[in-house]
Scaffold this active site. Structure first.
Site, PDB file in Angstrom:
ATOM      1  NE  ARG A 155      56.304 -17.904 -23.083  1.00 53.01           N
ATOM      2  CZ  ARG A 155      55.099 -18.424 -22.965  1.00 53.01           C
ATOM      3  NH1 ARG A 155      54.461 -18.851 -24.042  1.00 53.01           N
ATOM      4  NH2 ARG A 155      54.500 -18.521 -21.787  1.00 53.01           N
ATOM      5  NE  ARG A 202      65.099  16.953 -12.557  1.00 56.78           N
ATOM      6  CZ  ARG A 202      66.233  17.147 -11.888  1.00 56.78           C
ATOM      7  NH1 ARG A 202      67.066  18.121 -12.257  1.00 56.78           N
ATOM      8  NH2 ARG A 202      66.537  16.396 -10.862  1.00 56.78           N
ATOM      9  CE  LYS A 252      65.235  19.309  -7.256  1.00 60.92           C
ATOM     10  NZ  LYS A 252      66.345  19.001  -6.358  1.00 60.92           N
ATOM     11  CB  ALA A 269      74.268  40.866 -16.507  1.00 64.48           C
TER      12      ALA A 269
HETATM   13  C1  UD1 Z   1      48.572 -20.590 -19.449  1.00 69.99           C
HETATM   14  C2  UD1 Z   1      47.752 -21.888 -19.413  1.00 69.99           C
HETATM   15  C3  UD1 Z   1      47.190 -22.145 -20.816  1.00 69.99           C
HETATM   16  C4  UD1 Z   1      46.344 -20.958 -21.250  1.00 69.99           C
HETATM   17  C5  UD1 Z   1      47.129 -19.662 -21.159  1.00 69.99           C
HETATM   18  C6  UD1 Z   1      46.198 -18.469 -21.358  1.00 69.99           C
HETATM   19  C7  UD1 Z   1      48.906 -23.265 -17.763  1.00 69.99           C
HETATM   20  C8  UD1 Z   1      49.812 -24.425 -17.535  1.00 69.99           C
HETATM   21  N1  UD1 Z   1      48.635 -22.978 -19.029  1.00 69.99           N
HETATM   22  O1  UD1 Z   1      49.661 -20.811 -20.317  1.00 69.99           O
HETATM   23  O2  UD1 Z   1      46.369 -23.321 -20.782  1.00 69.99           O
HETATM   24  O3  UD1 Z   1      45.888 -21.171 -22.591  1.00 69.99           O
HETATM   25  O4  UD1 Z   1      47.744 -19.500 -19.873  1.00 69.99           O
HETATM   26  O5  UD1 Z   1      46.874 -17.252 -21.389  1.00 69.99           O
HETATM   27  O6  UD1 Z   1      48.424 -22.649 -16.829  1.00 69.99           O
HETATM   28  N2  UD1 Z   1      52.643 -18.283 -12.986  1.00 69.99           N
HETATM   29  C9  UD1 Z   1      52.838 -18.364 -11.630  1.00 69.99           C
HETATM   30  N3  UD1 Z   1      53.613 -19.378 -11.143  1.00 69.99           N
HETATM   31  C10 UD1 Z   1      54.166 -20.321 -11.944  1.00 69.99           C
HETATM   32  C11 UD1 Z   1      53.950 -20.234 -13.336  1.00 69.99           C
HETATM   33  C12 UD1 Z   1      53.171 -19.214 -13.824  1.00 69.99           C
HETATM   34  O7  UD1 Z   1      52.358 -17.523 -10.855  1.00 69.99           O
HETATM   35  O8  UD1 Z   1      54.849 -21.211 -11.430  1.00 69.99           O
HETATM   36  C13 UD1 Z   1      51.827 -17.161 -13.505  1.00 69.99           C
HETATM   37  C14 UD1 Z   1      52.569 -16.319 -14.515  1.00 69.99           C
HETATM   38  O9  UD1 Z   1      53.207 -15.231 -13.871  1.00 69.99           O
HETATM   39  C15 UD1 Z   1      51.481 -15.878 -15.468  1.00 69.99           C
HETATM   40  C16 UD1 Z   1      50.411 -16.947 -15.338  1.00 69.99           C
HETATM   41  O10 UD1 Z   1      50.718 -17.695 -14.191  1.00 69.99           O
HETATM   42  O11 UD1 Z   1      50.926 -14.627 -15.104  1.00 69.99           O
HETATM   43  C17 UD1 Z   1      50.376 -17.856 -16.561  1.00 69.99           C
HETATM   44  O12 UD1 Z   1      51.639 -18.429 -16.762  1.00 69.99           O
HETATM   45  P1  UD1 Z   1      52.279 -18.565 -18.204  1.00 69.99           P
HETATM   46  O13 UD1 Z   1      53.604 -19.207 -18.065  1.00 69.99           O
HETATM   47  O14 UD1 Z   1      52.186 -17.296 -18.932  1.00 69.99           O
HETATM   48  O15 UD1 Z   1      51.282 -19.648 -18.848  1.00 69.99           O
HETATM   49  P2  UD1 Z   1      50.980 -19.901 -20.384  1.00 69.99           P
HETATM   50  O16 UD1 Z   1      52.058 -20.743 -20.960  1.00 69.99           O
HETATM   51  O17 UD1 Z   1      50.669 -18.627 -21.065  1.00 69.99           O
HETATM   52 CA    CA Z   2      50.714 -16.536 -20.494  1.00 70.58          CA
END
Ligand code: UD1
Ligand code: CA
Length: 460
Positions: A21, A343, A361, A433
């Site tokens: 997203r 820099r 730099k 110069a």
């Molecule tokens: C998640 C929760 C949701 C909660 C919300 C809060 C799940 C299924 N849902 O949703 O209930 O309300 O967070 O912010 O957990 N990640 C991994 N591996 C994966 C998928 C995700 O490490 O396979 C990590 C992502 O990098 C991220 C975190 O887990 O930092 C959450 O994943 P994200 O896809 O953002 O979950 P949400 O849809 O926000």
């Molecule tokens: Ca999230």
């Protein structure tokens, strides 16, 4: 660890997701808030609760780039090659954590900045005293869209968490209590449930929050710790979420410094990173950006449209409009700008002047050096009270390698001089110069390296 030492607990950050997203090739957790990656805020929060050796990361998408930016404990990185969901991320980490003897794990989503560590600590303590297999933090949001809704039964007991994409009716959609993505889990006791997670949902993912339902179906209770309107625990999923945090922290940090005695004009457009240190009495006029490990000492004045990163600005120095300063030091009472560029690895000692359209730099300018106009000084060392004339260029690059220019004390470099490095100019020398200097100049010598002027008779 700062809490009950009898409990073996570690922190685990889930940061393997792609962050679709965000519409960006950069891994989501590396997007920046006031110059620091989202993941820095998570890591920094956990450092208040755990020793470094007890903080673990699940990385996947963009792991190499993330590792480069952070000095994680190497052995504490767990790879999730395919991102099959948050439950799968925990499955990937499970064996390692159990083998290392942890009884509990505090799991946080890598996209939730942990600035309110106090609340997380309270959650942790309460979870330990509740002794449930799983505890999770909930927040109440006016607009719960995007979050997992916490469904409770008629006696207010938690039944399950329903993800946004799996919501099938209005009643669930209207629930305002949501899962914050912060959990405390008993590792030995969760095993049976963790590996029984299914992905029969609309995202075909193994959801960590589904553990709630599995446990409850099996007669266990879970502990839901509601922290109320917890807008500080919002996850960052979209550019809009990122900017929400950026605006929030921008105001908080600016107000913090104003209350400490820093004068900040036009403060709505002054951006100060979370690691920056500024002494009371400093004057800043926005728009200005100050990031990284910058330190701004007493009596410094920073005019508008200045960018400073990872730099030390000593007492009484002035940085004038439209200057760009990165990775260096400006000594006491020195004056930089307007329109100057410093820099990385540039050190200006005290009473130095670097004026308009001067780029410096990786150079050392001793006390009292003046380079007031239109110059490039790279890979150079310049001695005390030397004057660099307008248009001086250190030709430090021969197409293959960089070379040094060493200029002594009280040298006068005439305007429009090219110093072809490697080259040394002795103390007290004077350069005419328009010279192109290719050979060393001895102390106190006058060097002229240009065609002598001829005044010929004009042909009519
Ligand atoms: C998640 C929760 C949701 C909660 C919300 C809060 C799940 C299924 N849902 O949703 O209930 O309300 O967070 O912010 O957990 N990640 C991994 N591996 C994966 C998928 C995700 O490490 O396979 C990590 C992502 O990098 C991220 C975190 O887990 O930092 C959450 O994943 P994200 O896809 O953002 O979950 P949400 O849809 O926000
Ligand atoms: Ca999230």
């Amino acid at each position: 660890m700062n809490q009950d030492v009898s409990i073996r607990c570690c922190g685990l950050v889930l940061a393997a997701g792609k962050g679709t997203r965000m519409h960006s090739n950069i891994p989501k957790v590396l997007h920046k808030i006031l110059g620091e990656p989202i993941l820095w805020y998570v890591y920094n929060g956990l450092k208040n609760l755990f020793d470094d050796k007890d903080i673990y990361f699940v990385l996947g998408h963009g792991a190499e780039i993330i590792e480069k930016e952070f000095s994680f404990v190497k052995e504490n990185i767990i790879y999730q090659k395919e991102q099959l969901g948050t439950g799968h991320a925990l499955q990937c980490a499970y064996e390692t954590l159990v083998k290392r003897g942890y009884e509990y794990v505090l799991i946080v989503n890598g996209d939730v900045p942990l600035t309110n560590v106090h609340k997380v600590q309270t959650f942790l303590k309460n979870s330990f005293s509740e002794k449930k297999i799983l505890s999770f933090m909930t927040i109440v949001l006016d607009n719960p869209t995007g979050y997992g809704r916490v469904v409770r039964d008629h006696s207010n007991k938690v039944k399950k968490i329903v993800e946004q994409k799996d919501i099938s009716n209005e009643t669930i959609a209207s629930i305002k209590e949501v899962n914050a993505g912060i959990y405390v889990i008993n590792l030995p006791k969760i095993k049976n449930y963790l590996f029984r997670l299914q992905n029969n949902n609309n995202q075909k993912e193994y959801y960590l929050p589904d553990l709630v339902q599995l446990l409850i179906k099996d007669g266990h209770e879970v502990f839901a710790f509601n922290v109320g309107k917890g807008s500080e625990f919002l996850g960052i999923n979209t550019p809009r979420d990122l900017i929400f945090y950026d605006d929030l922290f921008q105001r908080e940090i600016v107000n913090y410094f104003i209350d400490k005695g820093v004068v900040i004009y036009n403060s709505n457009v002054v951006r100060i990173g979370p690691k920056v240190k500024i002494d009371p009495g400093v004057q800043i006029c926005g728009p200005v950006e100050i990031y990284g490990e910058s330190v701004i000492k007493k009596g410094v004045c920073i005019s508008s449209h200045v960018f400073i990163k990872d730099s030390l600005i000593e007492q009484g120095a002035v940085v004038l409009n439209f200057s760009h300063v990165e990775g260096g030091k400006i000594g006491p009472n020195s004056k930089v700008g307007p329109y100057a560029r410093l820099r990385p690895e540039t050190i200006l000692e005290q009473d130095v002047k670097v004026g308009n359209f001067v780029e410096v730099k990786k150079s050392y300018l001793a006390k009292g050096v003046k380079a007031s106009h239109l110059s490039y000084l790279g890979d150079s060392e310049i001695g005390e009270d030397t004057n660099i004339g307008a248009g001086t260029i250190t030709c430090n690059y021969d197409g293959k390698n960089k070379h040094k220019t060493i200029i002594g004390k009280q040298v006068f470099v005439g305007s429009n001089t090219a110093l072809v490095a490697p080259v040394k100019i002795g103390d007290g020398a004077l350069i005419g110069a328009g010279s192109t200097i290719t050979k060393d100049v001895p102390e106190n010598a006058l060097a002229v390296a240009r065609e002598r002027q001829k005044n010929l008779k004009k042909r009519m």
